[in-house]
Design an enzyme around this catalytic site. Structure first.
Site, mmCIF file in Angstrom:
data_model
loop_
_atom_site.group_PDB
_atom_site.id
_atom_site.type_symbol
_atom_site.label_atom_id
_atom_site.label_comp_id
_atom_site.label_asym_id
_atom_site.label_seq_id
_atom_site.Cartn_x
_atom_site.Cartn_y
_atom_site.Cartn_z
ATOM 1 N N ARG A 116 7.451 -5.366 -9.271
ATOM 2 C CA ARG A 116 8.406 -5.433 -10.043
ATOM 3 C C ARG A 116 8.668 -5.861 -10.954
ATOM 4 N NH1 ARG A 116 11.001 -6.800 -5.192
ATOM 5 N NH2 ARG A 116 12.801 -5.423 -4.501
ATOM 6 N N GLY B 10 1.149 -11.856 1.587
ATOM 7 C CA GLY B 10 0.841 -12.631 1.093
ATOM 8 C C GLY B 10 1.637 -14.043 0.583
ATOM 9 N N GLN B 11 0.987 -14.888 -0.171
ATOM 10 C CA GLN B 11 1.987 -16.249 -0.300
ATOM 11 C C GLN B 11 3.127 -16.420 -1.205
ATOM 12 O OE1 GLN B 11 2.103 -19.164 1.876
ATOM 13 N NE2 GLN B 11 3.133 -20.393 -0.053
ATOM 14 N N HIS C 68 -1.926 -6.689 -3.553
ATOM 15 C CA HIS C 68 -2.319 -5.895 -1.859
ATOM 16 C C HIS C 68 -3.830 -5.851 -1.640
ATOM 17 C CE1 HIS C 68 1.954 -4.185 -3.236
ATOM 18 N NE2 HIS C 68 2.454 -4.447 -1.745
#
Ligand code: PAF
Length: 285
Positions: A188, A148-149, A37
């Protein structure tokens, strides 16, 4: 830095910034901010003069058996990180502010692209993502939004929605940020215990295996998928959700790589569902 849950206050602050001639950059997040992020915020800061970060754990993109309740919500820490990064405004609405109190009746859906990969295993997930992104874009009215990719399908679906609905913003895609052992950074990852964390490197190892075989000349998808599946199975013991090589525009599965391809994986390791991908381009070779 201002923090607000108010839609009208967010609109007023963005309007004031725009009236000063500022370009508005927007980073939508579900919080639990990590270096991935932060790289989006950095890109937004570099390209724009006023940066808005939203923190909203969007209930409509979680399935009934998924981790909505346990999703990490370190709000104070997230705001401190945003402040450190020079964010101008954190918009952190409540679910009631975003959706009201009754079941939503208005949805934004992107078809076909959402049938594959994560969409196949998570019915309704992308409908939740596209609906909340539409709401957020309509509230913030950014010039650019940063994604984000790592969430390759999400990026493609949102780009398509923005193009098809003539939404007046540009989507900027930032590279996947990885730990030193290759694991893609994700909120996660914190669900993993030490053993699962070391097993989790299998995703990137599988992707690298594919890249190496393609560099050596392999083009048929079936053996490439078999090679990746072998790497994953050695560590993830049957937790594979999908291993796919797809067309980069339509996400339809490919039989042979001709030019560009998306190589994407989803694996369950303990309580965590991990995804990763690479883009492969053989058009020059
Ligand atoms: O990628 C995410 O964190 C979410 O899907 C997003 C784009 C913030 C929408 O809730």
């Amino acid at each position: 830095m201002q923090i607000t849950e108010s839609i009208s206050r967010t609109r007023a602050m963005v309007r004031a910034a725009r009236e000063q001639g500022k370009h508005i950059g927007f980073v939508p997040t579900m919080g639990a901010l990590h270096v991935g992020h932060l790289s989006l915020i950095e890109a937004a800061k570099a390209a724009c003069d006023f940066v808005v970060v939203s923190i909203f754990v969007n209930p409509t993109q979680f399935g009934p058996a998924e981790d909505l309740a346990s999703y990490p919500r370190p709000f104070e820490q997230d705001c401190a990180l945003c402040k450190e990064q020079g964010v101008d405004l954190v918009f952190a609405p409540t679910p009631e502010k975003m959706y009201g109190t009754a079941d939503p009746v208005t949805w934004v859906t992107v078809e076909r692209l959402t049938d594959h990969l994560c969409g196949a295993a998570r019915p309704g997930h992308f409908r939740g993502v596209t609906t909340v992104c539409t709401k957020l874009f309509n509230i913030v009215l950014p010039d650019m939004a940063f994604f984000g990719q790592k969430d390759a399908q999400q990026v493609l679906v949102i780009q398509r929605m923005v193009a098809d609905l003539y939404m007046p913003l540009t989507i900027h895609i930032c590279p996947t940020i990885r730990e030193s052992d290759g694991l893609a950074v994700s909120s996660r990852n914190q669900y993993l215990n030490a053993e699962q964390r070391s097993q989790a490197t299998c995703l990137y190892r599988a992707l690298q295996t594919c890249q190496t075989l393609v560099t050596e000349g392999s083009r048929d998808v079936e053996p490439l998928i078999a090679a990746m599946t072998k790497v994953l199975n050695e560590a993830a013991h049957g937790g594979i959700e999908y291993v796919n090589i797809s067309d980069v525009q339509t996400l339809e599965p490919l039989a042979r790589i001709k030019d560009r391809a998306l190589v994407a994986l989803a694996v369950h390791l303990g309580p965590a569902r991990l995804i990763d991908n690479i883009l492969i381009d053989v058009s020059e070779s």
